[in-house]
Scaffold this motif. Structure first.
Motif, PDB file in Angstrom:
ATOM      1  N   UNK A  22       0.844  -1.215   0.000  1.00  0.00           N
ATOM      2  CA  UNK A  22       0.000   0.000   0.000  1.00  0.00           C
ATOM      3  C   UNK A  22       0.869   1.251   0.000  1.00  0.00           C
ATOM      4  N   UNK A  23       2.006   1.171   0.660  1.00  0.00           N
ATOM      5  CA  UNK A  23       2.901   2.328   0.735  1.00  0.00           C
ATOM      6  C   UNK A  23       3.619   2.647  -0.564  1.00  0.00           C
ATOM      7  N   UNK A  24       3.696   1.662  -1.494  1.00  0.00           N
ATOM      8  CA  UNK A  24       4.477   1.891  -2.726  1.00  0.00           C
ATOM      9  C   UNK A  24       3.648   1.876  -4.011  1.00  0.00           C
ATOM     10  N   UNK A  25       2.416   1.356  -3.965  1.00  0.00           N
ATOM     11  CA  UNK A  25       1.620   1.285  -5.197  1.00  0.00           C
ATOM     12  C   UNK A  25       1.063   2.659  -5.543  1.00  0.00           C
ATOM     13  N   UNK A  26       0.690   2.871  -6.806  1.00  0.00           N
ATOM     14  CA  UNK A  26       0.123   4.173  -7.206  1.00  0.00           C
ATOM     15  C   UNK A  26      -1.114   4.532  -6.398  1.00  0.00           C
ATOM     16  N   UNK A  27      -1.156   5.759  -5.947  1.00  0.00           N
ATOM     17  CA  UNK A  27      -2.279   6.320  -5.189  1.00  0.00           C
ATOM     18  C   UNK A  27      -2.520   5.583  -3.864  1.00  0.00           C
ATOM     19  N   UNK A  28      -1.596   4.715  -3.474  1.00  0.00           N
ATOM     20  CA  UNK A  28      -1.714   3.955  -2.216  1.00  0.00           C
ATOM     21  C   UNK A  28      -3.049   3.211  -2.158  1.00  0.00           C
ATOM     22  N   UNK A  29      -3.436   2.641  -3.314  1.00  0.00           N
ATOM     23  CA  UNK A  29      -4.715   1.944  -3.464  1.00  0.00           C
ATOM     24  C   UNK A  29      -4.619   0.539  -2.863  1.00  0.00           C
ATOM     25  N   UNK A  30      -5.467   0.262  -1.849  1.00  0.00           N
ATOM     26  CA  UNK A  30      -5.454  -1.045  -1.190  1.00  0.00           C
ATOM     27  C   UNK A  30      -5.823  -2.156  -2.170  1.00  0.00           C
ATOM     28  N   UNK A  31      -6.744  -1.873  -3.107  1.00  0.00           N
ATOM     29  CA  UNK A  31      -7.157  -2.869  -4.095  1.00  0.00           C
ATOM     30  C   UNK A  31      -6.010  -3.297  -4.986  1.00  0.00           C
ATOM     31  N   UNK A  32      -5.226  -2.337  -5.458  1.00  0.00           N
ATOM     32  CA  UNK A  32      -4.057  -2.664  -6.284  1.00  0.00           C
ATOM     33  C   UNK A  32      -3.061  -3.479  -5.475  1.00  0.00           C
TER      34      UNK A  32
END
Length: 242
Positions: A22-32
């Motif tokens: 969550x800290x590194x994915x785009x927009x801090x999207x939990x789903x991604x």
């Protein structure tokens, strides 16, 4: 004791991996982050899942030989079992590989349920010392679906992908005839029908009961499995037959 081991071996690693993602994915999207977490878990168990797929394909290939053994030793069930196991051994088949894969997947699903059932706390209690809490957290997947609430779209996707995963993984449901009225044949046919048609419906309603995070994980897992099955099938066609 068992709860503590489960927490340390399954829950904490999944929780920390998700928090890190969550800290590194785009927009801090939990789903991604959930999708990436799915890919990571599938990569870890890939050797076992690959072996299970190869085993399923081999078992389908030797079905005519299995039927011959059943017919030849239909009055001697003990010898029938011995001959069947000898046939598996001759073809390098481990009939329990699929069951082993299920045993590994089950605690992962339970840990994910524990993660999403009451909402991820995103607190420092279970964090490893080298994992930091994200500065921003977006729980609405792609700005459309709240990952902590159930959703009909993701539940439907979980059911649909489950259908196609079972469609590719399981043999075609054979029609019954006069020569295939044994209990084992009827049981195999019943299990194939339930696996292909009943299981996806069951998954859909189960996904509606829980948060979208679990449905998203299940959908991503099925897509991975479908692609894996397709690649194995494509490579099998390229192998020249003697």
């Amino acid at each position: 004791m068992i709860g503590s081991i489960f927490h340390l071996v399954f829950y904490q690693p999944l929780y920390n991996t998700l928090v890190f993602l969550v800290g590194i994915v785009p927009y801090h999207d939990v789903g991604i982050a959930v999708i990436i977490l799915t890919l990571i878990t599938r990569a870890i168990v890939f050797p076992l899942s690959h072996r299970a797929i190869i085993t399923q394909r081999k078992m389908r290939a030797i079905e005519p030989e299995i039927k011959q053994v059943k017919e030849k030793f239909k009055k001697d069930k003990q010898e029938q079992t011995r001959q069947t196991m000898a046939l598996y051994k001759a073809h390098g088949i481990s009939p329990f590989s699929g069951f082993l894969m299920l045993l590994i997947q089950l605690p992962i699903l339970i840990a994910l349920y524990k993660l999403f059932s009451s909402g991820i706390r995103f607190s420092g209690g279970d964090l490893y010392s080298f994992v930091s809490l994200p500065t921003e957290i977006r729980t609405v997947f792609l700005g459309l679906i709240d990952i902590f609430k159930s959703n009909y779209i993701l539940a439907a996707l979980a059911g649909i992908t489950q259908f196609f995963q079972m469609y590719f993984a399981m043999p075609k449901v054979a029609k019954t005839d006069a020569n295939s009225n044994s209990f084992s044949d009827q049981l195999s046919r019943s299990m194939a029908i339930q696996g292909r048609y009943i299981m996806p419906i069951f998954i859909f309603f189960i996904a509606l009961k829980f948060s979208s995070g679990i449905a998203l994980y299940w959908t991503a897992m099925n897509v991975f499995a479908i692609v894996h099955e397709a690649i194995v099938a494509y490579r099998a066609k390229k192998i020249p037959k003697n």
